[in-house]
Design an enzyme around this catalytic site. Structure first.
Site, PDB file in Angstrom:
ATOM      1  N   SER A   1       2.862  -7.511  -6.425  1.00  0.00           N
ATOM      2  CA  SER A   1       2.928  -7.083  -7.824  1.00  0.00           C
ATOM      3  C   SER A   1       1.809  -6.081  -8.088  1.00  0.00           C
ATOM      4  CB  SER A   1       2.740  -8.275  -8.751  1.00  0.00           C
ATOM      5  OG  SER A   1       2.604  -7.838 -10.096  1.00  0.00           O
TER       6      SER A   1
ATOM      7  N   TYR B   1      -2.442 -15.365 -11.456  1.00  0.00           N
ATOM      8  CA  TYR B   1      -1.269 -14.758 -10.817  1.00  0.00           C
ATOM      9  C   TYR B   1      -1.707 -13.509 -10.030  1.00  0.00           C
ATOM     10  CZ  TYR B   1       3.248 -12.200 -10.630  1.00  0.00           C
ATOM     11  OH  TYR B   1       4.357 -11.501 -10.228  1.00  0.00           O
TER      12      TYR B   1
END
Ligand code: NAP
Length: 245
Positions: A138, A151
């Site tokens: 990501s 995250y």
């Protein structure tokens, strides 16, 4: 045609990628938790593209069973020639700051599970001197931000892991592709209200499939996230810490 093992095959981003792989005639091993969804997807792919599709039960929390899981899948349905890792989990940062169990869940699914499941695959491919590992990280892994740093740190660790594996496997002819999406309109982001430049999964999937075909090292998707993250990575720390990005 190659056999592709897809982890998180029911994910919003994985489904259109899987369709493209089936369209190109690849056999598919679809791994996820939601059996009903998997069966529906498999039936549709077989009917549309006349390819072999096997569904597999997979829980990313089962770290200790990973090696045997991979070996038995390879023995029974392999050889595995391509792997697409789409498993991921976006938790609640506020909760993760207060409860270690919540942070651990994110780190387990987004990073430890990838190490547990991709390492045995990498070793099989290294021995055979053939294969391609593609995994979704990501842009959140490119710089720690207060809104999602648990995250983000798990995705950052995943990125470093894949970079190392890419170098390890290069001489064996095994490719590694790291995919870094920006915001994508899937189940994962449904409850986020501060997203921008949101892409549809079909657009991201097209970029991923292009990356697979070119055996690219890194795919920012959509492409402009490369520039955005280049700027964000280079904001001086003294300024960055004052921002509420
Ligand atoms: N959407 C975005 O904006 C965005 C941006 C950057 C990166 N990504 C990454 O892209 C990948 C795909 O995400 P998505 O957006 O397509 O979201 P999604 O539709 O929510 O997909 C997440 C996938 O991970 C699976 N998963 C979660 N926990 C699991 C577990 N314990 N065991 C097995 N599978 C588990 C989910 O399966 P279940 O349905 O069984 O939970 C689902 O298939 C993820 O790695 C995500 O981090 C997404």
């Amino acid at each position: 045609m190659d056999t592709w093992l897809v982890f998180g095959a029911t994910s919003g981003i994985a489904v259109p990628v899987v369709r493209q792989l089936a369209k190109r005639g690849h056999s598919l091993l679809l791994a996820a938790r939601d059996e009903e969804h998997l069966k529906r997807l498999a039936g549709d792919l077989r009917a549309r593209y006349q390819v072999e599709v096997t569904t597999l039960n997979f829980d990313a929390n089962d770290l200790d069973g990973a090696e045997e899981w991979v070996r038995s899948v390879d023995r029974e349905h392999g050889p595995i020639e391509g792997v697409f890792w789409a498993t991921g989990y976006l938790g609640d940062q506020a909760e993760e700051q207060e409860r270690f169990a919540a942070a651990k869940k994110s780190i387990t699914i987004n990073f430890l599970a990838a190490v547990a499941y991709l390492h045995p695959v990498a070793s099989l491919m290294q021995k055979r001197k053939r294969g391609h590992i593609v995994a979704i990280g990501s842009v959140a892994g490119d710089r720690g931000r207060m809104k999602n740093y648990i995250y983000g740190s798990a995705k950052s660790a995943l990125n470093r892991f894949l970079q190392g594996m890419m170098q390890r496997l290069y001489r064996s002819g095994v490719a590694v592709t790291i995919v870094k999406p920006g915001f994508v309109n899937t189940k994962m982001t449904q409850s986020l209200d501060d997203m921008f430049l949101v892409a549809e999964p079909s657009r991201v999937a097209a970029d991923i499939v292009r990356g697979i075909e070119k055996r690219s090292e890194e795919v920012y998707t959509p492409w402009f996230w490369w520039g955005i993250m280049h700027i964000i990575r280079h904001i001086p720390v003294r300024l960055f810490k004052r921002l509420s990005l």
